[in-house]
Write a protein that holds these residues in place. Structure first.
Motif, short mmCIF file in Angstrom:
data_model
loop_
_atom_site.label_atom_id
_atom_site.label_comp_id
_atom_site.label_asym_id
_atom_site.label_seq_id
_atom_site.Cartn_x
_atom_site.Cartn_y
_atom_site.Cartn_z
N ALA A 2 71.22 9.05 58.48
CA ALA A 2 72.30 8.49 59.31
C ALA A 2 73.60 9.27 59.18
O ALA A 2 74.51 9.08 59.99
CB ALA A 2 72.53 7.03 58.92
N THR A 20 69.56 5.36 53.73
CA THR A 20 69.54 5.91 55.10
C THR A 20 70.26 7.26 55.12
O THR A 20 71.31 7.40 55.77
CB THR A 20 70.22 4.94 56.08
OG1 THR A 20 71.52 4.61 55.57
CG2 THR A 20 69.40 3.68 56.28
N HIS A 47 71.42 1.86 60.68
CA HIS A 47 70.32 2.56 61.32
C HIS A 47 70.62 4.06 61.37
O HIS A 47 71.78 4.49 61.27
CB HIS A 47 70.08 2.02 62.73
CG HIS A 47 69.78 0.55 62.75
ND1 HIS A 47 68.57 0.05 62.33
CD2 HIS A 47 70.52 -0.51 63.13
CE1 HIS A 47 68.56 -1.26 62.45
NE2 HIS A 47 69.75 -1.64 62.94
N GLU A 48 69.57 4.85 61.57
CA GLU A 48 69.73 6.30 61.57
C GLU A 48 70.57 6.78 62.75
O GLU A 48 71.18 7.84 62.69
CB GLU A 48 68.35 6.97 61.58
CG GLU A 48 67.58 6.79 60.28
CD GLU A 48 66.29 7.58 60.29
OE1 GLU A 48 65.95 8.15 61.36
OE2 GLU A 48 65.62 7.64 59.24
N ASP A 49 70.57 6.00 63.83
CA ASP A 49 71.34 6.41 65.00
C ASP A 49 72.71 5.72 65.09
O ASP A 49 73.33 5.70 66.15
CB ASP A 49 70.55 6.14 66.28
CG ASP A 49 70.20 4.67 66.43
OD1 ASP A 49 70.43 3.89 65.48
OD2 ASP A 49 69.71 4.29 67.52
N THR A 50 73.14 5.13 63.97
CA THR A 50 74.45 4.46 63.98
C THR A 50 75.57 5.45 64.30
O THR A 50 76.46 5.18 65.10
CB THR A 50 74.74 3.79 62.63
OG1 THR A 50 73.75 2.78 62.39
CG2 THR A 50 76.11 3.15 62.62
#
Length: 320
Positions: free
Chosen positions: A307, A304, A272-275
């Motif tokens: 990320a 992604t 995910h982009e907020d990983t």
């Protein structure tokens, strides 16, 4: 001439006779002794002694005057019971009869061998590598670094490291560990490094938040192998190695000070982009995390790109 020689010889003889000491007679005072001549005669008269009753004896004639006999000083009576010999003590003051106080060789193992005789103890470090152990041996209470690699340990019990408040590093590489008690590590207040690589672990227990280095590579961790937010409060965690497992996701959230994250050869499919980054703050930069390994996973990193915008370096992995 002969007359002269005879005269000289005569003078020499006369001079020798004059200078010779005069022998004085020695008088023995019979009054000094109590025994008279008659007593001495009777002493050796055996005529009046009946046959079979004659006894030979030795006697000392004492001078007259003070006849007090000298008697030897009396010896103190021996006590009926001698003092018990003091119990031998070991170098550190412990007694072999007191197992509750471990000696210099540490506590005894299940085979009744002191741990530091079976293993090697140097200061606060215990080395038990390659000894075919099937369980964690009892460790000295001051153990800070414990190595038991290349053994046959299958389980870590909750009491294996109990009360070892100085323990900082545990390395159990290359054993047969498949089960770990939930409280095996949680109560270790100073544990900093935990190495459990090359085992058969399917699920991690709760870990202490003091850890700075974790290596659980080459195990059998799957979807439920790591608890949710397992590493969230580990503010000092710098290295997290989870390579060669069966993970299908990246365990989140990751500590802010993490420097290296190795997840190669797992089954991670997406990210995910907020990983790693904060999508709500575009100016956020994650300076510490410079080493991310995702190679060997079925994930396409090119899908992604947002990320990695906050990272100083791109992760290593497949882009197709």
């Amino acid at each position: 001439m002969k007359t002269l020689a005879g005269l000289v010889l005569g003078l020499v003889i006369f001079d020798a006779a004059v200078t010779a000491p005069t022998l004085e007679p020695i008088n023995y005072d019979s009054e000094t002794y109590d025994a008279t001549s008659e007593d001495l005669n009777n002493l050796y008269n055996y005529e009046n002694v009946p046959n079979g009753q004659a006894e030979a004896g030795l006697a000392t004639v004492m001078p007259s005057g003070n006849r007090e006999l000298l008697t030897p000083p009396s010896q103190p009576e021996e006590t009926e019971e001698e003092e018990e010999e003091s119990t031998p003590r070991l170098i550190d003051g412990s007694s072999p009869q007191e197992p509750e106080f471990p000696g210099v060789l540490g506590p005894h193992t299940n085979e009744d061998f002191p741990t530091c005789l079976l293993c090697t103890c140097i200061s606060t470090t215990v080395y038990c590598d390659d000894h075919e152990l099937d369980a964690i041996p009892p460790l000295p209470k001051n153990t800070a670094y414990f190595y038991s690699r290349f053994n046959r340990i299958k389980k870590i019990n909750k009491n294996d490291f109990a009360s070892l408040n100085d323990l900082r590093r545990i390395d159990l590489t290359s054993n047969l560990i498949s089960e770990i008690d939930e409280d095996a590590f949680r109560k270790l207040p100073r544990l900093r490094e935990l190495v459990l690589r090359d085992n058969k672990i399917r699920q991690l227990p709760e870990l202490p938040t003091t850890l700075t280095f974790i290596d659980i590579s080459n195990n059998r961790l799957g979807r439920k192998g790591i608890k949710q937010e397992a590493f969230k409060d580990m503010y000092d965690l710098h290295h997290l190695y989870l390579t060669d497992n069966n993970l299908d996701h990246i365990p989140l959230p990751l500590p802010e000070n993490l420097r290296a994250l190795h997840l190669q050869n797992n089954n991670i499919l997406e990210m995910h982009e907020d990983t790693f980054c904060n999508v709500k703050n575009l100016t956020y930069i994650r300076k510490a995390l410079e080493d991310i390994r995702l190679d060997g996973n079925p994930i396409n990193l090119s899908k992604t790109p947002q990320a990695y915008m906050c990272l100083p370096r791109l992760p290593i992995g497949s882009l197709v």
